[in-house]
Design a protein around this motif. Structure first.
Motif, mmCIF file in Angstrom:
data_model
loop_
_atom_site.group_PDB
_atom_site.id
_atom_site.type_symbol
_atom_site.label_atom_id
_atom_site.label_comp_id
_atom_site.label_asym_id
_atom_site.label_seq_id
_atom_site.Cartn_x
_atom_site.Cartn_y
_atom_site.Cartn_z
ATOM 1 N N VAL A 23 0.833 -1.198 0.000
ATOM 2 C CA VAL A 23 0.000 0.000 0.000
ATOM 3 C C VAL A 23 0.872 1.255 0.000
ATOM 4 C CG1 VAL A 23 -1.780 1.273 1.275
ATOM 5 C CG2 VAL A 23 -1.840 -1.223 1.198
ATOM 6 N N GLY A 24 0.542 2.215 -0.839
ATOM 7 C CA GLY A 24 1.258 3.500 -0.848
ATOM 8 C C GLY A 24 1.338 4.085 -2.236
ATOM 9 N N ASP A 25 1.275 5.422 -2.310
ATOM 10 C CA ASP A 25 1.413 6.122 -3.591
ATOM 11 C C ASP A 25 2.857 6.567 -3.783
ATOM 12 O OD1 ASP A 25 -1.339 5.939 -4.085
ATOM 13 O OD2 ASP A 25 -1.727 7.742 -2.878
ATOM 14 N N ASP A 26 3.211 6.816 -5.037
ATOM 15 C CA ASP A 26 4.521 7.390 -5.372
ATOM 16 C C ASP A 26 5.683 6.592 -4.773
ATOM 17 O OD1 ASP A 26 3.151 9.601 -6.611
ATOM 18 O OD2 ASP A 26 2.880 10.479 -4.630
ATOM 19 N N ASP A 28 8.914 5.126 -5.031
ATOM 20 C CA ASP A 28 9.939 5.402 -6.038
ATOM 21 C C ASP A 28 10.951 4.260 -6.146
ATOM 22 O OD1 ASP A 28 12.323 6.093 -4.179
ATOM 23 O OD2 ASP A 28 10.669 7.291 -3.383
ATOM 24 N N ASP A 30 14.115 4.381 -5.787
ATOM 25 C CA ASP A 30 15.109 4.377 -4.703
ATOM 26 C C ASP A 30 14.629 3.513 -3.545
ATOM 27 O OD1 ASP A 30 17.590 6.468 -4.599
ATOM 28 O OD2 ASP A 30 16.074 7.137 -6.007
ATOM 29 N N ARG A 31 13.309 3.498 -3.331
ATOM 30 C CA ARG A 31 12.781 2.651 -2.261
ATOM 31 C C ARG A 31 12.771 1.192 -2.706
ATOM 32 N NH1 ARG A 31 7.421 5.436 -0.013
ATOM 33 N NH2 ARG A 31 7.317 3.569 1.291
ATOM 34 N N ALA A 35 20.158 2.974 -3.824
ATOM 35 C CA ALA A 35 21.270 3.177 -4.766
ATOM 36 C C ALA A 35 22.503 2.347 -4.433
ATOM 37 C CB ALA A 35 21.629 4.657 -4.824
ATOM 38 N N ARG A 36 22.729 2.052 -3.144
ATOM 39 C CA ARG A 36 23.965 1.323 -2.816
ATOM 40 C C ARG A 36 24.001 -0.055 -3.478
ATOM 41 N NH1 ARG A 36 20.898 1.729 1.613
ATOM 42 N NH2 ARG A 36 20.079 -0.171 2.574
ATOM 43 N N ASP A 53 15.699 -0.707 2.559
ATOM 44 C CA ASP A 53 15.550 0.311 3.615
ATOM 45 C C ASP A 53 14.191 0.205 4.303
ATOM 46 O OD1 ASP A 53 18.042 1.289 3.160
ATOM 47 O OD2 ASP A 53 17.407 3.137 2.156
ATOM 48 N N ASP A 54 13.137 0.090 3.492
ATOM 49 C CA ASP A 54 11.787 0.001 4.059
ATOM 50 C C ASP A 54 11.663 -1.247 4.947
ATOM 51 O OD1 ASP A 54 11.215 2.246 2.631
ATOM 52 O OD2 ASP A 54 9.677 1.366 1.340
#
Lengths: 205, 469
Positions: A23-26, A28, A30-31, A35-36, A53-54
């Protein structure tokens, strides 16, 4: 996780799988893959790092860590999924985690073309239908059968008419979503085009 | 459907064929590559036993992973070293021009290509990087592609793509003193939203756009993708041509005249048709700062962080997420928000004019205590020019660290990263969660001048207070 990953090849018209909801908009790229993890010269090991990360932040409670979602292959998302960076590492990471198709309210342009290019179809559904699926998934597992030709997704007690770009649909049905060879068939036309472009001529210094 | 816009003209000119699936096969005039999104593409060529078809139409540089402190080889980071090494080998094997570190022409790919005159009006330009839209500032049709498409361009110099719709964004009047291109583009994204551009190319036009320098225009087009538009462009004019004159790869002598004549013919005709037009008054734009986790979540320096009932229902989910992640409360002022890190650089705002503006603000000032401030020139050329003008000394004297060129803290693929939940005042383009290298790091996007002002006070400040005479 020792099963060797096999990328999809050839044409296909049907796809079955267990759904996983995020669930969630936008959300991206990166999520999807920080980048690493782009410091690599192949895509092989990206699957385990998807949403790193999340997932760390949610300490085991992220949908991609929940036991109930093990083996899921159809990702249900909301609006503007995959916005941001053009990194193909994002759909590659999702695919290598096990995602075979994505159904969402809408997708970012570059992410969408990257998915198609690697053989992961993206379908859209209206906001209310996505909400319905996500609420269903809050209660129990959902297995969907996607029929690409009819553009439908069915379960025992649910049915949705999916939207997919006509060009993408044709590519999957014909097995021509791996574009390189199709493009190369027109080499004569490509060479003519190169010779015709005005700037090719005046850039010979 | 759009007709007779620059986009239509350039698209039609580069169309090679209708593909069986219904998309167009488009010739790519200039292909730019870097170390992050190309290795797998070269790998795929090898697997398919294919060669690079037109190696002279691809140019490479290295930017994302380069360290900005010590660039001696091998890099301390083994993975970074492996990536640059792979790019070097691929460029040698396939006879591709590579602007490596120390060549005098290395830098962020979207800074390097325009300054070398590689970027030209009327070209199609593709690169495995979403900020390729930058090159549209010259009236080229430029867009980011993924690695599979990088493979396709290497193999065939073409890609399969559906034609985009065209939205004109008409910017009436002019930006006020102390307001920059970055403020304008953040304002545009805020007004239209981060997904309005999906399926569109953006044509930026109007008096406010005409008044911008080429480097400011690049800032605008650079961030088209943050509004969802894969491609953004500006019709070429005299400013475009005079910027390009005598660049290393620009047409020379007799060819220059021919080129200018052709370039002039490209602009959208007076009675062209757009799929959509959006108008705004540029004179109303304030210094603009993001408060959230998408580039659309921005406000003017004197505005308050919006409350949920002032946000469109469709944007409320991400707004809630933003309050929580950023630690902001609705109704709170953005002005005076304490910051920890200042970053000036990136393909959005790492050019010489960006450094000049920031240096002007910093002159005779000091960076506030406990602020880490770094300035990363966009290219070796920018760094050289800045040093010739003594800008490096102004930055260093003020307390900034002067670094070597690269993407650096815009996406933190090197060692320049936020730590913990630090707040960064950044001239870059993305304030996504974790973007600057820490999973809970917080980014406030703003113009380089605003970053400079923030570095002096240690908090979000109005740069106009520093430039008033």
């Amino acid at each position: 996780m020792s099963i060797k990953f096999k990328p999809p090849i050839g044409k296909f018209s049907r796809l079955n799988g267990k759904c996983i909801s995020l669930v969630g908009d936008d959300i991206d790229t990166d999520r999807i893959i920080p980048a690493r993890f782009l410091k690599c010269i192949d895509f092989d090991s990206l699957g385990k790092s998807v949403f790193d990360d999340d997932r760390r932040t949610l300490k085991g409670n992220h949908p991609f860590d929940l036991e109930i979602n093990k083996g899921a292959s159809i990702l249900i998302v909301n609006s503007n999924f995959g916005c941001g960076s053009s990194r193909e590492h994002a759909p590659q990471a999702l695919m290598r985690w096990g995602i075979k198709a994505i159904i969402g309210e809408s997708f970012a342009d570059i992410f969408y073309s990257n998915c198609i290019a690697i053989g992961v179809p993206c379908f859209t559904l209206p906001k209310e239908s996505i909400k319905k699926i996500q609420q269903y998934l809050d209660i129990k597992n959902l297995f969907l059968e996607i029929d690409l030709l009819k553009s439908t997704a069915k379960a025992e007690d649910l049915k949705f008419n999916l939207e997919i770009k006509e060009t993408s649909k044709k590519m999957f049905l014909s097995g021509e979503w791996d574009a390189t060879s199709k493009l190369l068939e027109n080499m004569d036309l490509i060479e003519n085009k190169l010779n015709d472009l005005p700037y090719i001529k005046f850039n010979i210094n | 459907m759009s007709k007779d816009t620059l986009f239509d003209k350039v698209w039609d000119l580069h169309k090679v064929a209708n593909l069986p699936g219904g998309s167009d096969q488009i010739f790519i005039g200039l292909h730019l590559i870097h170390e992050v999104t190309s290795p797998q593409a070269f790998g795929a060529l090898k697997d398919k036993n294919l060669k690079v078809k037109f190696p002279q139409r691809t140019v490479a540089t290295v930017d994302h992973i380069v360290p900005t402190d010590n660039q001696s080889r091998p890099f301390k980071d083994n993975l970074a070293e492996q990536m640059i090494d792979t790019l070097e080998k691929n460029c040698i094997d396939h006879k591709i021009k590579f602007f490596n570190i120390g060549s005098g022409n290395q830098g962020i790919v979207h800074v390097v290509a325009p300054e070398l005159g590689l970027t030209q009006p009327g070209m199609t330009i593709a690169c495995g990087d979403s900020h390729t839209s930058t090159h549209g500032a010259f009236g080229s049709i430029a867009f980011g592609i993924g690695t599979s498409q990088v493979r396709d361009v290497l193999a065939s110099q073409t890609i399969a793509m559906n034609k985009l719709k065209v939205r004109q964004i008409w910017c009436e009047n002019k930006l006020a003193n102390g307001i920059y291109a970055k403020d304008l583009v953040l304002h545009i994204i805020n007004q239209l939203g981060v997904k309005a551009g999906v399926g569109y190319a953006y044509e930026f036009a109007g008096p406010a756009i005409s008044a911008l320098s080429m480097e400011e225009r690049m800032t605008i087009c650079n961030m088209s993708i943050e509004g969802g538009a894969r491609c953004g462009y500006i019709n070429p004019d005299e400013k475009t041509f005079s910027y390009m004159k005598d660049k290393l790869c620009s047409p020379q002598n007799k060819n220059w005249e021919k080129a200018v004549k052709w370039w002039k013919s490209l602009k959208s005709t007076d009675n062209c048709i757009y799929d959509d037009v959006f108008k705004l008054d540029a004179s109303q734009v304030e210094p603009t700062i993001t408060w959230g986790i998408t580039p659309g979540q921005s406000i003017g320096i004197n505005q308050k962080i919006p409350s949920l009932n002032n946000i469109h229902p469709n944007d409320q989910f991400i707004a809630r997420e933003a309050y929580e992640y950023m630690g902001f409360k609705p109704g709170q002022s953005i002005k005076n928000t304490p910051i920890n890190v200042c970053f000036i650089g990136s393909c959005t705002n790492g050019r010489i004019s960006d450094l000049r503006v920031a240096a002007q603000v910093l002159e005779r000032h000091k960076v506030a205590k406990n602020i880490k401030a770094i300035v990363v020139p966009g290219s070796e050329k920018v760094a050289k020019e800045a040093k010739e003008e003594g800008l490096d000394k102004i930055f260093i004297k003020a307390g900034f660290q002067w670094r070597e060129p690269g993407c650096s803290m815009c996406l933190a693929m090197n060692s320049d990263k936020l730590i913990g939940n630090q707040v960064s005042a950044s001239s870059s383009n993305r304030n996504f969660k974790g973007r600057q290298g820490s999973p809970n790091g917080r980014t406030l996007l703003m113009s380089p001048a605003m970053v400079a002002a923030a570095s002096i006070t240690g908090k979000v400040s109005d740069v106009r207070d520093f430039i008033k005479k």
